[in-house]
Each structure stands twice: as C-alpha cells, then as structure tokens.
Design an enzyme around this catalytic site. Structure first.
Site, PDB file in Angstrom:
ATOM      1  N   ASP A  51       0.819  -1.225   0.000  1.00  0.00           N
ATOM      2  CA  ASP A  51       0.000   0.000   0.000  1.00  0.00           C
ATOM      3  C   ASP A  51       0.845   1.265   0.000  1.00  0.00           C
ATOM      4  O   ASP A  51       0.668   2.139   0.863  1.00  0.00           O
ATOM      5  CB  ASP A  51      -0.944   0.009   1.214  1.00  0.00           C
ATOM      6  N   GLU A  67     -11.190   1.058  -3.688  1.00  0.00           N
ATOM      7  CA  GLU A  67     -10.499   1.522  -2.475  1.00  0.00           C
ATOM      8  C   GLU A  67      -9.211   2.248  -2.850  1.00  0.00           C
ATOM      9  O   GLU A  67      -8.856   2.360  -4.021  1.00  0.00           O
ATOM     10  CB  GLU A  67     -10.177   0.329  -1.557  1.00  0.00           C
TER      11      GLU A  67
END
Length: 567
Positions: A60, A232
C-alpha cells in the site's frame, strides 16, 4: 542478625528476580540475512533500476514530492513501530527515516490479529506541514497525524469520527482547499458482496477536522452493472488543470487493478475511462515465468522533467498464488494516452529492470531495500535498526537489551508465546527474498522443559515455525523445530528434535541457520561456530507461512524469540 527494612527487602527481591531472569536470557551475537533471488542476478546498467524498489512486506505505498525530495510510506498493520517512512531523491534508492507510529501511547494494538491495525496510510504535504491519514482497523478508525519533519516526531492521532470505512487520503487543490477521500459503504444496502463506494468531504487542514457535507462520488467502481468489488485506495491529482481520481479495484489478490476517472471538481461528477484498467496483470498467463501478480493500489508522483511515475503494490509468488514475501512496492513510469494515465497496457508485464527516472543518481542506501544483498546486524548500536519490528505494542516491562552485553542482543524470555495475542519476546525483520538464508549465533540455557529460545519465521499468530533450543524432561537440552499451522498450542507442534550432548549447567553456544527455498524451509545448526552444519529438518512446507494459507495482508518476518514456561 541485622534486620532488613521491608522496602529494602522488596527492592532486593526485585533485583534478585531481575538477575535470575537475566541469567536465563538468550544472547544473540549477530544476525545475518542474505538474499539470493535469481531475478535479482540480472545485471543492470547505470541508467536502469531494479523492481521491486522495496522488496518484502511493504504494501500500500503512498508517495509525496517536496522540492527535490520524495517520501514514501507503507501499511504496517499490527507490527510496531508502525508506518515506515522512506526518503529518496531519485525514486530508486530509498532510505528509511523512521516510523510514524513510534510511541506506544499513539495507538493500541493490544490483542489485535496481525493483519488488523494500520491499513493504507496516505502522505501529503502543504505549506510546511506533512499530513498522514490512515485507518486503525479494530483500534479506533480513521485519523490524521502531522509532522514538520517526516522523520518525526509525528503528532498523536486526531480522530475523524465522521469518516467511515478505510483508506482515507488528503488532496490539496490549487486554490488551497483540502479534501478527504475514503472507501466506505454505498448508500443503502450493498447490492452484492464487495460493493463499496468512494466518498469525499472538505477538510479543514488548520483545525484537522472535516467540514461540510459528505458526497458519494464513485458507486461500486468503473461499471456498477458489472458488479466491481472493493473500490479503495482513492487519490486525487491534477495535471494541466484536469482533475483525476485513481483507485484500486478488484480486491488485493490476483484480480487487483488500478482504474482512473476524470472529474470536474473534487465533488464530481467523475467519468471512468473506457479503457480501464490502467494497471493489472490478472489477464496474463498464470504459468508465465517469474510472475508479478496482484498489482494495484497505486499513487502518482512527478520527477524533475515533469514525467509521471507510479508506486504500487505487487507480489512475487513462487508457485500459483503462494508467496511468503508479502505485498511489495514497485515503481513504473506513467504514460499519457489521449489525456489519460497508463501504467501497463495489453500483455505488458511488470519489469524487474527498467529505465531510471530523469533524476540525479543517488548513492545506494546503507540498508538495501532491493536486489540480492547480505546484511549483518552486529547489535553494536544503542537501538535496533529501523528495519526491525515486533508484534503489537511493546510490553511495559522491556524484554530486550542492547546494553547488558554490549555488541549483543539480549532477550529475556517472557510467558507470552508466538501464538498468543500479546507482545512476545520476538524481534524480526522482513523476509525480502524467495531464496534467502538467515543465520544467528546464540548463547542460551533453558531452566525447564518448556523454556525455549532461537529463531522464528512468522506470518501470524496461527502460522509460524520456531527453530531453537529448549529443555527436555531429563533436564537436558535439545534443538527443535516446531510448527503452528492453525491448531491449538500457542507454541506450535514439535516436528523435529535432537538431544544435545552439552553441559546442562552452562549456556549452549550454537549457530542457527534457516534457509528459504521458495516453498520450502531448511533448518541447520552448528555447535562449532559454523565450521560444520548439521541438518535438523529439510524441505519443511513453506506454504504454512504464505499469505495464501495463513490469510491476511502481511508477509513473513524472520527473527529472534525467547519464551519461558510457567513454573
């Protein structure tokens, strides 16, 4: 006989207890990690770089540019310290500066599963202040922290109760206004499993709070009729005045991708590109050699020549969808097609070697983050290096010391096992290679049958291997390998053992060597300082500590552990 005052007696008793625990401590002289992946053997030219730029469990990624400097952060879940912060001036060579979460009082990871905690931090910068927004899953929700220096210290969390869901990010527009985006539930009942939405709200950067109404700007994903899942990791950015919204879609496994929308304002409306996705590998032959899979969760940045680049996560499986190294950080250039950003197209594969950004070459980092390397920690500094971590919040009673025996790491055994939801006496570094060797030299004498100390390769509390010294019923010592693959025992099940013909009243001097060969682990030990190595267990199933088997979002870590049973 002279009486001892009660207070003095208590202090003396405490001192004796501490000394007893110290005598039972495990002492590690050094820890060496060596990576040997074949894909990293490919030579590179001076104008090339190597992927992944952060090998091992660094998922991420979020990146920000401040002048000629670039700063990058990653998810850390329930590991501590949390949210590593890296710096680079060429987007290729990265040096860790510190952590955002480096004080136990900032967040409480107690009793969390390893894949809870910090999800998807996003870093930004505005008028001299660094901002970071993220989610503490099962430990408070969404929050913002700030710093004047990205190396820290970072502030305590300011909670954002109006912002639900996960994956918040901040966008500072050209007019100075700020907006916060995030993944959250759609309006009304979800239409299918994985139906999520992207929301936006104005953000008061001075007072660190949301303001005004929230608005849904993407429902489901690119095409709601196709039932897209898990939209997301949203980010907003402008290029030549045009506003772009990028986000991950498809879930963070093999169907992962990155998609893009154009918008008229931060509140929309947003129109998806008809040639989405702009990044994926899900359509490629899964039997291709040296695959990079599961790519997505990208963030964009520019270089000095106004070229655009993307950092994103990907995985390097050794077979099928099995990998132990976790989700790693990759770098690729962004090209522009009819005013839309593109990272990969058609059959394009994520390269292990590519042309460098148009930036002055920076010296290699002291702690390598990619390629094949050997790194030996001598434990001769006052603190553990920044690439070491532990599980959850540190215990109030310190169990490791770099000062008691200078030049060594001392672990005082605790009654918290690797399989317990607590803070075991365990420090570790990421497994960054499919093929690697980790070696240490340890001095340790167990006091009872249940005591143990040595090495561990750990994915989560239910999936790990332990390799080291323990006591036995006859009062002697033995070297063992134990494994937990689910099951009930928090110490795992012993699957290999060998008694040691050593003096029981003295510490055992032993070297331990753990070798990972993709889907297999080998365990060797030496009682003569590495001159001769004896195998204890070969070809143990490495898939036990793979993400596919263990679940969750982290990668395996390899480190040092000490445990004492209850007397």
């Amino acid at each position: 006989m002279k009486k001892i005052k009660p207070g003095l007696f208590a202090a003396l008793l405490l001192s004796l207890t501490a000394n007893a625990k110290t005598e039972n401590a495990a002492t590690f002289d050094w820890f060496e990690y060596r990576g040997e992946d074949a894909v990293f053997d490919q030579p590179i030219e001076k104008d090339e770089y190597r992927n992944p730029i952060l090998a091992g469990y660094y998922p991420d990624p979020s990146i920000v540019q401040v002048g000629g400097d670039y700063y990058l952060v990653n998810s850390s879940f329930a590991h501590f310290p949390g949210i590593p912060v890296f710096h680079s001036r060429d987007l290729v060579s990265w040096t860790q500066l510190g952590h955002v979460i480096d004080r136990p009082g900032q967040l409480d990871f107690s009793d969390l599963g390893i894949s809870r905690g910090i999800f998807a931090p996003a870093i930004s910068y505005h008028e001299g202040t660094f901002y970071l927004v993220t989610t503490c899953v099962d430990c408070g929700g969404n929050f913002v922290v700030t710093a004047r220096n990205p190396a820290g210290p970072w502030s305590d969390p300011v909670w954002l109760p109006e912002v639900g869901g996960i994956d918040p990010s901040l966008f500072f527009d050209d007019d100075g206004k700020a907006y916060i985006l995030n993944n959250d539930a759609p309006i009304g009942e979800p239409l299918y499993d994985g139906h999520r939405a992207i929301w936006v709200q104005e953000f008061d950067a001075k007072n660190l709070k949301t303001t005004g109404p929230r608005k849904l700007i993407v429902n489901g994903g690119v095409d709601l009729a196709a039932k897209p899942v898990w939209i997301e990791g949203p980010h907003l950015q402008r290029r030549n005045g045009q506003l772009y919204l990028t986000a991950a879609e498809g879930g963070t496994s093999v169907n992962h991708s990155q998609v893009v929308f154009k918008g008229e304002s931060p509140f929309g409306p947003f129109t998806p590109w008809d040639k989405n996705p702009i990044l994926t590998q899900r359509h490629l032959d899964p039997a291709r050699p040296d695959p990079v899979t599961s790519v997505g969760h990208a963030d964009f940045v520019q270089d000095a020549e106004d070229n655009w680049w993307a950092v994103f996560l990907g995985t390097r499986p050794y077979e099928g969808d099995f990998y132990n190294t976790g989700r790693e950080t990759f770098l690729m250039p962004v090209t522009w097609e009819d005013g839309w950003p593109v990272i990969t197209r058609g059959e394009q594969r994520i390269p292990f070697v590519a042309k460098r950004p148009a930036l002055p070459v920076q010296a290699a980092a002291a702690i390598p983050t990619t390629g094949n390397f050997t790194l030996r920690d001598e434990f001769d500094s006052p603190q553990l290096p920044l690439h070491w971590l532990q599980l959850r919040n540190p215990s109030p009673q310190p169990w490791y010391s770099l000062e008691h025996t200078p030049g060594s790491l001392q672990l005082t055994p605790t009654a918290t096992a690797l399989g317990d939801k607590g803070n075991p006496a365990f420090v570790a570094r990421r497994q960054q290679h499919l093929q690697a060797v980790a070696t240490t030299q340890m001095h340790y004498r167990p006091r009872q049958e249940s005591d143990r100390a040595g090495m561990a390769v750990f994915q989560n509390s239910e999936h790990f291997y332990f390799f080291g010294i323990t006591g036995n019923a006859e009062g002697g010592t033995e070297v063992i390998v134990s494994r937990r693959d689910g099951g009930t025992s928090p110490q795992g099940e012993t699957i290999a053992r060998r008694p040691l013909a050593t003096a029981t009243d003295k510490p055992v001097d032993i070297q331990l060597r753990l070798t990972t060969r993709g889907p297999e682990y080998d365990f060797h030990y030496s009682l003569d300082s590495g001159k001769h190595w004896q195998p204890l267990l070969l070809a143990a199933d490495g898939r036990v500590v793979s993400t596919r088997n263990a679940g969750g979002f982290v990668g395996a870590v390899i480190g040092l552990h000490a445990f004492r049973g209850m007397e």
